[in-house]
Design a protein around this motif. Sequence first.
Motif, PDB file in Angstrom:
ATOM      1  N   MET A   1       0.645  -1.540   0.020  1.00  0.00           N
ATOM      2  CA  MET A   1       0.169   0.036   0.232  1.00  0.00           C
ATOM      3  C   MET A   1       1.461   1.565   0.147  1.00  0.00           C
ATOM      4  N   ARG A   4       0.476   8.028  -0.376  1.00  0.00           N
ATOM      5  CA  ARG A   4       0.042   8.251  -0.836  1.00  0.00           C
ATOM      6  C   ARG A   4      -1.894   8.109  -0.817  1.00  0.00           C
ATOM      7  N   GLU A   5      -2.040   6.248  -1.377  1.00  0.00           N
ATOM      8  CA  GLU A   5      -3.415   5.402  -1.096  1.00  0.00           C
ATOM      9  C   GLU A   5      -3.829   5.278   1.051  1.00  0.00           C
ATOM     10  N   ARG A  24      -2.482  -5.173   1.033  1.00  0.00           N
ATOM     11  CA  ARG A  24      -2.528  -4.954  -0.542  1.00  0.00           C
ATOM     12  C   ARG A  24      -1.080  -6.150  -1.111  1.00  0.00           C
ATOM     13  N   ARG A  39      -6.011  -0.730  -9.117  1.00  0.00           N
ATOM     14  CA  ARG A  39      -5.365   0.912  -8.886  1.00  0.00           C
ATOM     15  C   ARG A  39      -5.996   1.799 -10.856  1.00  0.00           C
ATOM     16  N   PRO A  43      -7.630   6.550  -4.983  1.00  0.00           N
ATOM     17  CA  PRO A  43      -6.418   6.296  -4.583  1.00  0.00           C
ATOM     18  C   PRO A  43      -7.122   5.997  -2.989  1.00  0.00           C
ATOM     19  N   GLU A  44      -8.621   6.576  -2.135  1.00  0.00           N
ATOM     20  CA  GLU A  44      -8.780   6.523  -1.288  1.00  0.00           C
ATOM     21  C   GLU A  44      -9.255   5.403  -1.614  1.00  0.00           C
ATOM     22  N   ARG A  46      -9.153   1.949  -2.601  1.00  0.00           N
ATOM     23  CA  ARG A  46      -8.027   1.201  -2.668  1.00  0.00           C
ATOM     24  C   ARG A  46      -7.605   0.427  -1.879  1.00  0.00           C
TER      25      ARG A  46
END
Length: 335
Positions: A1, A4-5, A24, A39, A43-44, A46
């Motif tokens: 992970m 950023r995510e 992940r 992907r 991002p928030e 994932r």
Amino acid sequence: MTDRELDAAGITDPALRAAYRHCRGLNARHGRTYFLATRLLPPERRPAVHALYGFARWADDIVDSLGAGAGRRGAALAALQRSLDDGLRDGDSREAVVRALADTARRHAIDHGHFADFMTAMRSDLVVTDYASYAELRRYMHGSAAVIGLQMLPVLGTVVPRQEAEPHAAALGVAFQLTNFLRDVGEDLDRGRVYLPADLLGSHGADRGLLRWSRDTGRRDRRITAALREFEALTRGVYREAAPGLGMLDPVSRPCIRTAFVLYGGILDAVARDGYAVLHRRAVVPRRRRAAVAAAGLARVAAARLRARAAARPAGPAPRPASGTPCPPVHEEVA
């Protein structure tokens, strides 16, 4: 992970971040097709998807551990069930996959009954080795596959009432699993399981013994090919059940699920192209095809983001001050 995510999802606790990273990693190692599609999500969203997949992968690995006897696998699954029950109740766990799952369930208000149904299906895999009919197989797949689609729906979001999208999400989970069953006939047979319904096999003059013979000798049989072809057609019918749900998803989630839809359907194409030789080798979607589908998904992501930004802009010019003096220009920052 990636940081950023995790930052985008508002996950700040170090232990929790480590748990999501672990999930992940499971997704990246074991679910290449789905990891590629994931992907394409914002991002928030994932981390939650990785948590759901990571838990399912962890349980599935316990069930499929060829080196462990049924007793040991049953004990490990019972321990995971206790950890899951405690984690969902307390919101935390020493097991990384359960810690991430419990956090995801809380953040997205996922029905805990879906996890209970999933674990019931996993326990059945310890004792059930074949299915007399497709109806029996579908009952099993409610827990093993349909509930995965239902778990995902609160994370993906919908533009219709969720209840309207749920049957299609459940069907998509089933379609993906049926695809895996067809691709993995030989490997599942080595694990002592046959997911092709006995009545479907029998209608073509095939049975478990004939599958075993073909696997052991490397020889083909037209009766097996005919049964596999019918199973493929049945699976494509479930994809048709699922397809209307794609347009019911939040637009920013659609590229991910559409890409998974196309890639998994491509596995069916690969099986057919390979002459239904799944008892002897695994059918693979060519890398060039995977890359092309992913590129198309990226284009859909870009288009969805542009539409979202356009919708967020004011419909008309900003109102002028009462004095009639023009407003100063507003500079929009593009993320």
